[in-house]
Design an enzyme around this catalytic site. Structure first.
Site, mmCIF file in Angstrom:
data_model
loop_
_atom_site.group_PDB
_atom_site.id
_atom_site.type_symbol
_atom_site.label_atom_id
_atom_site.label_comp_id
_atom_site.label_asym_id
_atom_site.label_seq_id
_atom_site.Cartn_x
_atom_site.Cartn_y
_atom_site.Cartn_z
ATOM 1 N N ASP A 128 6.795 2.245 -1.765
ATOM 2 C CA ASP A 128 6.844 2.875 -0.441
ATOM 3 C C ASP A 128 8.171 3.562 -0.126
ATOM 4 O O ASP A 128 8.356 4.075 0.987
ATOM 5 C CB ASP A 128 6.513 1.846 0.643
ATOM 6 C CG ASP A 128 5.042 1.485 0.652
ATOM 7 O OD1 ASP A 128 4.225 2.385 0.431
ATOM 8 O OD2 ASP A 128 4.721 0.308 0.860
ATOM 9 N N ASP A 190 -2.168 5.229 -2.133
ATOM 10 C CA ASP A 190 -1.072 5.569 -1.223
ATOM 11 C C ASP A 190 0.160 6.084 -1.985
ATOM 12 O O ASP A 190 0.965 6.853 -1.461
ATOM 13 C CB ASP A 190 -0.639 4.359 -0.399
ATOM 14 C CG ASP A 190 -1.770 3.386 -0.089
ATOM 15 O OD1 ASP A 190 -2.747 3.345 -0.853
ATOM 16 O OD2 ASP A 190 -1.666 2.652 0.893
HETATM 17 N N1 GLY Z 1 -0.840 0.556 2.573
HETATM 18 C C1 GLY Z 1 -0.656 1.720 3.287
HETATM 19 C C2 GLY Z 1 -1.732 2.013 4.240
HETATM 20 O O1 GLY Z 1 -2.108 1.155 5.000
HETATM 21 O O2 GLY Z 1 -2.231 3.097 4.260
#
Ligand code: GLY
Length: 416
Positions: A128, A190
């Protein structure tokens, strides 16, 4: 004649994909941008009053139960590597500074952004880092560039690249889940979003490796992470010895076979961005494929251009996910400039319908300081259901700024 044909084609496309065919709504960009600016001012007032300035506390959500109990301010979380949403609030402030030009907002954008700079020198906790540092410093670099910001982005990109496994060909998303789930190497959809920081860093003083890693990750993901129809799994599990794909499963979606709305939105945005960065037609074709399944299925699962949190949740009371609509709207405004005129019209009209619906039915208004209500975070964990969530607001502001750019006849490239 050409113009008339194009107009008819646009109408046909809209009718084909529109959840409420024939009831096209107009998005009032100026009204909605002014609204976002007012909500930012209210949120900043609240943050200041509720304990004074603490730039290490980042707005994250306002829950349905908060509203029921009369709480209208953001719940904040610390700017730690474990808190993946820390970059969105600084990003919102940068967008608001760009929109308003107010020096006070610019100062707050810089102050909150600064709290994330340490990530450039930390071992990577997970993938992230792009959300954390590119939404904050990336926007800062665009609006108020400095060598210090550039070094932080390049340094953080280097940290993210350490999670790349060359045998598999992707970045490891969740190191903590390797042992816990028995997943030798996992990659989540993601993660596509975080490639943008690698591309940028490679162009701005970082190594060519960063570009190569981003491209390889996108290629491997394209090969394994999708079903025949273009819908994606949330998680792809790979073998670290052979490098082969083991299985696709879900973590935040309804089931291993379902189309989790935000996962698909990350794919749409991710492949649009990878095409922008590479100009490789394979990625453009793929961005359209992953978009077309979303638009094709939207009417089944939505009466208003905002999807259910998962397209395959059969429950009549399944909540919506406004955040997915924001991400998709923003992506489609960019993608509309890369495709054929017919497709471009279809994508832009779809994005405008999404934004019109969000503006009409999803704005928080006086109820709380966020821009939007009705997003879903982690449904299987029972967390952030039917809530205001900061990333919905971030992509909403971005999409509105993108639409305004297009209306002014300027192209949409990069993070706005
Ligand atoms: N894990 C990232 C989202 O909730 O999109």
């Amino acid at each position: 004649m050409k113009k008339i044909r194009k107009g008819l084609w646009g109408l046909l496309c809209a009718a084909l994909v529109c959840p409420v065919a024939g009831q096209a709504q107009r998005v009032d960009v100026e009204r909605d941008l002014a609204y976002c600016h007012r909500q930012v001012a209210r949120a900043l007032d609240g943050l200041k009053e509720n304990g004074g300035w603490d730039y290490t506390q980042m707005p994250r959500n306002i829950l349905a139960e908060d509203l029921q109990q009369g709480r209208t301010e953001w719940n904040c979380r610390p700017a730690t590597p474990e808190e993946w949403c820390g970059g969105f609030w600084p990003g919102i402030l940068w967008y608001d500074y760009e929109y308003s030009g107010e020096a006070y907002v610019g100062r707050q954008a810089r102050n909150y952004t600064a709290s994330l700079g340490y990530l450039a020198d930390r071992d990577p906790y997970d993938h992230d880092l792009g959300f954390l540092v590119y939404c904050s410093f990336g926007n800062g670099m665009r609006i108020d560039p400095s060598a210090a910001y550039r070094d932080i982005i390049v340094g953080t990109a280097g940290q993210l690249a350490r999670l790349f496994n060359p045998r598999v060909g992707t970045i490891l998303s969740w190191p903590r889940e390797v042992e816990k789930q028995g997943w030798p190497h996992n990659t989540i959809m993601d993660n596509m979003m975080n490639l943008e920081m690698l591309f940028w860093a490679s162009r701005n003083g970082g190594s060519q490796d960063l570009y190569d890693i981003a491209v390889r990750h996108a290629e491997t993901t394209m090969e394994h992470h999708f079903r025949e129809d273009g819908s994606c799994y949330h998680v792809a599990v790979y073998d670290t010895i052979t490098g082969g794909f083991i299985k696709g499963v879900t973590h935040q979606g309804y089931s291993d076979r379902s189309m989790w709305a935000r996962g698909q939105s990350w794919a749409i945005y991710g492949y649009t961005m990878v095409y922008r960065e590479t100009r490789d037609p394979r990625f453009l074709a793929f961005a359209q494929k992953v978009t077309d399944i979303y638009l094709k299925r939207l009417p089944e699962r939505s009466d208003d251009w905002v999807p259910l949190w998962d397209f395959d949740d059969p429950s009549p009371s399944a909540p919506k996910d406004a955040s997915a609509a924001c991400v998709v709207a923003s992506a489609l405004l960019e993608l509309s400039g890369y495709v054929s005129p017919e497709k471009g019209t279809q994508y832009r009209e779809a994005a405008e319908q999404m934004l019109a619906s969000l503006g009409k039915n999803y704005q928080s208004g006086d109820r709380c300081v966020s821009f939007l209500l009705h997003s879903t975070g982690h449904h299987p964990a029972g967390s952030e259901i039917d809530a205001s969530i900061v990333y919905a607001d971030y992509y909403y502001y971005e999409a509105l700024l993108r639409l305004r750019r297009l209306q002014q006849g300027r192209p949409v490239l990069g993070i706005y």
